[in-house]
Design an enzyme around this catalytic site. Structure first.
Site, PDB file in Angstrom:
ATOM      1  N   SER A  69       0.699  -1.362   0.177  1.00 40.08           N
ATOM      2  CA  SER A  69       0.077   0.171   0.026  1.00 40.08           C
ATOM      3  C   SER A  69       0.852   1.469   0.042  1.00 40.08           C
ATOM      4  O   SER A  69       1.963   1.090   0.581  1.00 40.08           O
ATOM      5  CB  SER A  69      -0.848  -0.071   1.391  1.00 40.08           C
ATOM      6  N   TYR A 125      -2.389  -1.291  10.210  1.00 40.47           N
ATOM      7  CA  TYR A 125      -2.567  -1.634   8.763  1.00 40.47           C
ATOM      8  C   TYR A 125      -1.087  -1.156   8.124  1.00 40.47           C
ATOM      9  O   TYR A 125      -0.688  -1.704   7.381  1.00 40.47           O
ATOM     10  CB  TYR A 125      -3.734  -0.716   8.079  1.00 40.47           C
ATOM     11  N   LYS A 158       2.035  -3.605   6.635  1.00 35.85           N
ATOM     12  CA  LYS A 158       2.323  -3.676   5.256  1.00 35.85           C
ATOM     13  C   LYS A 158       3.881  -3.401   4.943  1.00 35.85           C
ATOM     14  O   LYS A 158       4.538  -4.085   4.420  1.00 35.85           O
ATOM     15  CB  LYS A 158       1.559  -2.511   4.503  1.00 35.85           C
TER      16      LYS A 158
END
Ligand code: UDP
Length: 220
Positions: free
Chosen positions: A13, A37, A41
């Site tokens: 991302s 999150y 990643k």
């Protein structure tokens, strides 16, 4: 390793870039966010990169997604989040449909032309094509590519385009900023174009049309 996988594509991302000036280039150092999150990643990118070094003939591609939106134009494949959506496009669809009352625009005092956040929205079909290109073209070793359009669109621009293209109303109000949101994030897309011979072909109009089409197809 257990299943002797030789080619690995990781869905990463743009959040791994953190708060750095756009256009964001793949060779920037990772400045992951504090949210789980973003951390997961960046952590996964590092683990996979290290693992790839220990395997002869291994091909690893880290694809950094910008803001994937839309649906397949058939209306058969799309995003149907459970409960209240967090992301702008699905939330907007639910408001247009009358299932949610009003869209909260998170902040209109960012340093952008209309004050709302700017993102690089990419149609999911272009995103899918990016994966095919990565599978076909990536050689041995680790490569990193942005998957975006290279163009930024503000929250209000996306809302207005949605209304115009789909001829529906979307009620919205300006709300507080969402903690951690950046003002601007868009990709430098030259690397994927050069090395994968891939670039996004669909624009904002296609994205809002296909998202709305899928939203309505959900009822069929
Ligand atoms: N946003 C908004 N209202 C919402 C959801 C998102 O104004 O209900 C804004 C958000 O502040 C950001 C942009 O829309 O500027 C895209 O947010 P999204 O959650 O879709 O993706 P993100 O960029 O956070 O990964």
């Amino acid at each position: 390793m257990k299943y002797n996988v030789k080619r690995f594509i990781f869905s990463s991302s743009a959040t791994v870039y953190g708060d750095q000036p756009s256009p964001l280039k793949e060779d920037l150092e990772l400045r992951e966010r504090t949210n789980p999150y973003g951390k997961s990643k960046a952590m996964s990118e590092r683990i996979l990169t290290d693992a790839a070094k220990t395997r002869d003939g291994f091909s690893l591609v880290l694809l950094r997604y910008f803001n994937p939106v839309g649906a397949h134009s058939s209306g058969l494949i799309g995003e149907a989040p459970q409960g209240r959506p967090n992301n702008l496009m699905p939330y907007k669809c639910k408001v247009a449909k009358g299932e949610l009352e009003i869209l909260n625009v998170f902040g209109d005092d960012f340093e952008t032309p209309d004050g709302t956040g700017i993102r690089d929205y990419i149609h999911v079909v272009d995103l899918a094509r990016g994966h095919v290109a990565a599978l076909e073209k990536a050689g041995v070793g680790t490569r990193v590519y942005n998957l975006g359009t290279g163009r930024g669109t503000s929250v209000l621009e996306l809302v207005e385009t949605f209304k115009k293209v789909n001829r529906v109303d979307v009620a919205y109000r300006i709300a507080e900023r969402r903690p951690g949101d950046l003002a601007i994030s868009f990709a430098d897309v030259t690397k994927a174009k050069k090395e994968l011979d891939w670039e996004a072909e669909l624009g904002i109009e296609d994205m809002v049309r296909d998202a709305w089409n899928f939203e309505n197809a959900l009822d069929d």
